[in-house]
Design a protein around this motif. Structure first.
Motif, mmCIF file in Angstrom:
data_model
loop_
_atom_site.group_PDB
_atom_site.id
_atom_site.type_symbol
_atom_site.label_atom_id
_atom_site.label_comp_id
_atom_site.label_asym_id
_atom_site.label_seq_id
_atom_site.Cartn_x
_atom_site.Cartn_y
_atom_site.Cartn_z
ATOM 1 N N PRO A 189 0.918 -1.325 -0.267
ATOM 2 C CA PRO A 189 0.012 0.053 -0.245
ATOM 3 C C PRO A 189 0.639 1.385 -0.018
ATOM 4 C CG PRO A 189 -0.989 -1.497 1.472
ATOM 5 C CD PRO A 189 0.615 -1.969 1.135
ATOM 6 N N ASP A 190 0.184 2.294 -0.572
ATOM 7 C CA ASP A 190 1.604 3.644 -0.405
ATOM 8 C C ASP A 190 1.157 4.095 0.451
ATOM 9 O OD1 ASP A 190 -1.307 4.557 -1.545
ATOM 10 O OD2 ASP A 190 -1.178 4.835 -3.182
ATOM 11 N N ASN A 191 0.134 4.303 0.760
ATOM 12 C CA ASN A 191 -0.574 4.838 2.404
ATOM 13 C C ASN A 191 0.189 3.898 3.454
ATOM 14 O OD1 ASN A 191 -1.622 6.466 4.404
ATOM 15 N ND2 ASN A 191 -3.023 6.314 3.381
ATOM 16 N N ALA A 192 1.400 4.473 4.041
ATOM 17 C CA ALA A 192 1.682 3.739 5.333
ATOM 18 C C ALA A 192 0.564 3.616 6.006
ATOM 19 C CB ALA A 192 3.309 4.795 5.666
ATOM 20 N N ALA A 193 -0.655 4.226 6.735
ATOM 21 C CA ALA A 193 -1.170 3.706 7.944
ATOM 22 C C ALA A 193 -2.289 2.484 7.503
ATOM 23 C CB ALA A 193 -2.324 4.812 8.060
#
Length: 366
Positions: A189-193
């Protein structure tokens, strides 16, 4: 082996309905990739055979959840005209390829796999109680991936050791038998969260077995109830107290789901999520206001999914037909790959005319 096509493969164990951790960790990305037009083929499967390794005495659990996961797939936006949806157990060639791969991995290598270690601990297995099928899951996963010559596997970071083991198997196979299998790449995923969404209780991972999930199929009331009870900052006792973002589940979820446009639309005080974070950390912002924003954000995300699921639930035979057709298409690919594997391993005895002619000449010359 140099891939001829760009191919996605990914899947889930059908042991329960999918939750929002699945959604931000992989499912949302699958839909985006499906609709991007950048990939030649996309395979999404239900790993029911693997699910049985630790549910062998409860097959009905897996059987019932195959349709639940299929509904979640379709509701989230996977389109059977663009993605091949299939069930693992209906592709018997996967068992054959797993059998050959077992000769290429040592017991000690499996024991070092951190994902295997974590999964064993989560399920309470120890020593001789570990089912062989569960222990060798990295091998069967490698078969899943290589059978369809996947070039890209979108998963969460916890699956990275599995992908590395798959690459090792591919390299060893190709080194021994020639360029046959494709070495896959991981797509995180490109969003760390989104890498590993925590449970609503603040535990490290959202998990069906821990009961700390928000499901894609939850009603609006159920979602709101779970958000209201969500773990935040235990030191933030008064509204005036400075709050902490690290380990605060509400803000982790907001990072995963909320856009600045959503924040501006659902609050009158902030134009971006960062403005809300700044207010929270300096003090003067209560947890419930943050939770209300999260409720609105989740409802906007989940309501279209709930509506699509309700439509598909009206025609369950059609959903099974989608899976059946997907299995037929997947098996066609699997048969082609296994022909190539058997040829490379020189076990295609009846298709090898040169072998038959050679043996004929050898015995005729006696």
């Amino acid at each position: 082996m140099e891939p001829k096509e760009k191919i996605i493969l990914t899947g889930d164990r059908p042991t329960g309905k999918l939750h929002i951790g699945h959604y931000v960790g992989s499912l949302r990305r699958r839909v985006e990739l499906q609709n991007s037009g950048l990939y030649d083929r996309i395979f999404v499967f239900e790993a029911d055979a693997q699910a049985l390794t630790d549910n062998i005495e409860n097959p009905e659990k897996v059987r019932q959840n195959v349709i639940e996961v299929a509904l979640d797939y379709l509701a989230a936006g996977l389109d059977p005209s663009k993605s091949t949806l299939f069930i693992q157990s209906q592709i018997p060639e996967l068992c054959e390829l797993s059998f050959y791969f077992m000769d290429m991995v040592s017991v000690s290598r499996l024991q070092r796999n951190p994902t295997v270690k974590t999964e064993i601990q989560m399920r309470g297995f120890s020593g001789e109680s570990i089912p062989v099928g569960f222990f060798t899951y990295p091998i069967s996963q490698a078969a899943d991936i290589t059978m369809f010559k996947a070039t890209t596997v979108p998963v969460g970071e916890d699956q990275e050791p599995m992908l590395e083991q798959c690459r090792e198997i591919v390299r060893r196979f190709n080194n021994i038998y020639g360029d046959t299998l494709v070495e896959p790449n991981i797509l995180l995923p490109d969003n760390a969260a989104c890498l590993r969404l925590p449970g609503t209780d603040g535990k490290a991972k959202m998990s069906k077995s821990l009961g700390n999930c928000i499901y894609l199929s939850d009603s609006a009331d159920e979602v709101n109830k779970k958000v209201k009870s969500m773990y935040t900052d235990p030191t933030h006792l008064q509204v005036s107290d400075p709050g902490h973002l690290e380990g605060n589940t509400v803000f982790t979820y907001l990072d995963a789901f909320a856009t600045d446009e959503m924040v501006a639309a659902f609050t009158s005080d902030y134009q971006s999520l960062q403005e809300m974070k700044d207010h929270y950390t300096r003090g003067g912002l209560g947890d419930m206001k943050c939770k209300k924003l999260l409720m609105n954000v989740l409802q906007e995300t989940l309501e279209p999914i709930r509506l699509r699921r309700a439509d598909f639930e009206k025609d369950i035979p059609m959903v099974y037909d989608i899976l059946k057709k997907g299995c037929e298409a997947a098996r066609e690919v699997a048969c082609q790959t296994m022909d190539e594997v058997r040829r490379a391993m020189k076990i295609n005895y009846f298709q090898d005319k040169a072998l038959i002619d050679e043996q004929s000449r050898r015995f005729a010359s006696k």
